[in-house]
Each structure stands twice: as structure tokens, then as C-alpha cells.
Design a protein around this motif. Sequence first.
Motif, short mmCIF file in Angstrom:
data_model
loop_
_atom_site.label_atom_id
_atom_site.label_comp_id
_atom_site.label_asym_id
_atom_site.label_seq_id
_atom_site.Cartn_x
_atom_site.Cartn_y
_atom_site.Cartn_z
N PRO A 66 0.71 -1.39 -0.22
CA PRO A 66 -0.22 0.03 0.06
C PRO A 66 0.86 1.18 0.04
N ASN A 67 1.94 1.23 0.04
CA ASN A 67 3.01 2.53 0.69
C ASN A 67 4.07 2.39 -0.61
N SER A 68 3.89 1.71 -1.64
CA SER A 68 4.13 1.60 -3.27
C SER A 68 4.10 3.59 -3.78
N MET A 69 5.26 4.02 -4.29
CA MET A 69 5.24 4.87 -4.75
C MET A 69 5.36 4.96 -6.58
N ARG A 70 6.30 3.79 -6.29
CA ARG A 70 7.02 3.01 -7.49
C ARG A 70 5.88 2.73 -8.55
N PHE A 71 4.92 1.48 -7.92
CA PHE A 71 3.35 1.46 -8.31
C PHE A 71 2.31 2.10 -7.67
N PRO A 72 2.08 3.14 -7.77
CA PRO A 72 0.88 3.71 -7.16
C PRO A 72 -0.37 2.30 -7.36
N PRO A 73 -1.79 2.70 -6.86
CA PRO A 73 -2.65 2.04 -6.94
C PRO A 73 -2.82 1.68 -8.33
N GLN A 205 3.32 -24.87 -9.85
CA GLN A 205 4.52 -23.98 -8.64
C GLN A 205 4.72 -22.66 -9.82
N ARG A 206 4.82 -23.67 -10.97
CA ARG A 206 5.19 -22.10 -12.36
C ARG A 206 3.89 -21.01 -12.18
N ALA A 207 2.92 -22.21 -11.85
CA ALA A 207 1.83 -20.64 -11.51
C ALA A 207 1.80 -19.98 -10.21
N ILE A 208 2.59 -20.45 -9.48
CA ILE A 208 2.27 -19.32 -8.12
C ILE A 208 4.03 -18.69 -8.31
N GLU A 209 4.89 -18.82 -8.76
CA GLU A 209 5.44 -18.46 -9.40
C GLU A 209 5.68 -17.06 -10.31
N ALA A 210 4.39 -17.37 -11.20
CA ALA A 210 4.24 -16.29 -11.80
C ALA A 210 3.97 -15.17 -11.10
N HIS A 211 3.42 -15.04 -9.84
CA HIS A 211 2.92 -14.07 -8.84
C HIS A 211 4.07 -13.37 -8.67
N ARG A 212 5.29 -12.73 -8.75
CA ARG A 212 6.05 -12.52 -8.33
C ARG A 212 6.14 -11.33 -7.45
N ASP A 217 11.11 -8.59 -4.89
CA ASP A 217 11.55 -7.07 -4.47
C ASP A 217 11.10 -6.81 -5.83
N LEU A 218 10.48 -7.93 -6.61
CA LEU A 218 9.72 -6.58 -7.78
C LEU A 218 8.87 -5.09 -7.54
N ILE A 219 8.78 -5.01 -6.22
CA ILE A 219 7.95 -3.82 -5.79
C ILE A 219 9.16 -3.56 -5.05
N ASP A 220 9.96 -3.04 -4.79
CA ASP A 220 11.15 -2.94 -3.82
C ASP A 220 10.49 -1.20 -2.81
N ASP A 221 10.04 -0.56 -3.00
CA ASP A 221 9.77 0.50 -2.48
C ASP A 221 9.17 1.07 -1.28
N ASP A 222 8.32 -0.44 -1.17
CA ASP A 222 7.75 -0.43 0.07
C ASP A 222 7.98 -1.66 1.65
N PRO A 223 8.64 -0.87 2.57
CA PRO A 223 9.36 -2.23 3.16
C PRO A 223 8.71 -3.10 4.17
N THR A 224 7.03 -2.14 4.01
CA THR A 224 5.84 -2.89 4.56
C THR A 224 5.07 -3.78 3.84
N GLY A 225 5.25 -4.18 2.52
CA GLY A 225 4.72 -4.76 1.65
C GLY A 225 4.56 -6.28 1.69
N PHE A 226 4.06 -6.42 1.59
CA PHE A 226 3.49 -8.47 1.79
C PHE A 226 4.26 -8.83 0.58
N ARG A 227 4.97 -10.35 1.33
CA ARG A 227 5.17 -11.53 0.26
C ARG A 227 4.73 -12.71 0.86
#
Length: 249
Positions: A66-73, A205-212, A217-227
Motif C-alpha cells: 500500500p505504500n509503494s510510490m513506484r507502483f501506485p494503486p 509451482q510455475r503458476a505460483i511463481e508467476a505472482h512475482r 522484490d519486484l515492488i521494492d519501495d514498500d518495506p511493509t509490503g506483503f510477501r
Amino acid sequence: MPTRPAALLDLPLRPASYAATLGPTAILVPHPDDESLGCGGLLALLRQAGQPVSVTLVTDGRMSHPNSMRFPPAARQQLREQELRLALRELDVAADTLLTLSLPDGAAPHHPGQPGFEEAVATLGHWLREQQPRTLLLPWRRDPHPDHRATYALARAALPLLAQPPRLLEYVVWAWQRAAPADLPQPGEAQGWRLDINSVLGPKQRAIEAHRSQLTDLIDDDPTGFRLGPDMLAHFAQPFETYFETSAS
């Protein structure tokens, strides 16, 4: 290895060939990745058996970072939907008829009278009448995430709109990791069984991996982001999936 609730493990194991008996199948997905985690193996087996699969995505998926600026909503929503389409491709599920309800991630409506509930139910009912699935996959009713419970509630509210209700199979995602005893099936509540998916673990497993965005760290500008962590992912590397079957009435 993570702890696995016995109620999700100590169930009869049905062969992979059982998937073909489910017929045309529709799935309701609370967020992109739930389809691959909860029943990616079954979706792959259905397609191997030549059964059509149709998909509805319930929420917009925006709250994972939710706090990513590089990837807004809007960009997060677009990215997560794209990842879903890539995952479906790995499972040989056509995404050209994907229905997106775009309900708010983390705040999907649970009850009549809440904003968006009746509209979503009407849209789901129309979609299900068009698809005419013999089987409907939906999240376990008390899966420990509010959007999963909301998805179940929306589906149950839409079923009376159908002349011929489908068979209902409930899949588990967060119950593996977070379920309290009261969240799990109670005696007589549902018939549980496991499905052998060993032959399609690769596509799953390949389908799961598609959700990068949920794995890296594809979205790397929100340290509170989900993983999705290793302990959670381990539940979905098992050679079976768990389902609970209930009546649509």
C-alpha cells in the motif's frame, strides 16, 4: 516444516482422475495467487481432462504494497491482474473471459447493505448463469482472511439466483497457516477429501511463481509490503490439495 492442521491432512485421498468427474468448473478468487495456491493442481487436471474453467477475481489486489510510490494503486492492480493471467496460462486456463469485480482489497463486503454487496451478487449471479458450471470452487468459508470469507458470502448470496446450483468445493489457503480450532471444519459440517496432484505439481509451482510481486522484490519501495514466506509456500508444495464439499442449498 510448518505445522499442518490434522483436519486438513487426515482425509481420504482421491486420484488425479477424479478431477474429470467435476465437469465444467468456475472458480472465485479473492486475490491474484489464491487460484494457484489453493487449487492450481485441480485447475491443471481439469484442463488436462478437457473441462472448461472460468474465473472471477473478486478484489483489486491493491493492498499488498500500500505504500509503494513506484507502483501506485492503479499500477498495482494492473500488475496483479497481469500476474493472474500469466498464472492461468501456466495452468492452461483461458483468461479471455476473466471477470474482475474490483472490490476493495482488504475490505470486500460481507453482508447485504454493505456498499457494493448487492451489485457484486447480481454480477456474480449473471456470470454464473452464463457459465453454467457443474462445479464451483470458492474459498473455505472460515479461511482466516476477511476477503476470503467475503468471497464465500458473496457466492452463497448469488446461488439462489441460479436455476441449477452447482456442486460446491471449498479450498483452503490461509487456514493452513493461521486457522484457530473454530476456523476449521466442525463435525458434520462438510465432507473433506484430498486430491492427488503429484502429476501437475510442476504447472502449479510455475503458476505460483508467476505472482512475482508476492514472492520477490519486484515492488521494492514498500518495506511493509506483503510477501509469501517459505513456511507458507511449503503448504502448497505438497502432492495433494484439500477440499471441503457442501450442499448448495
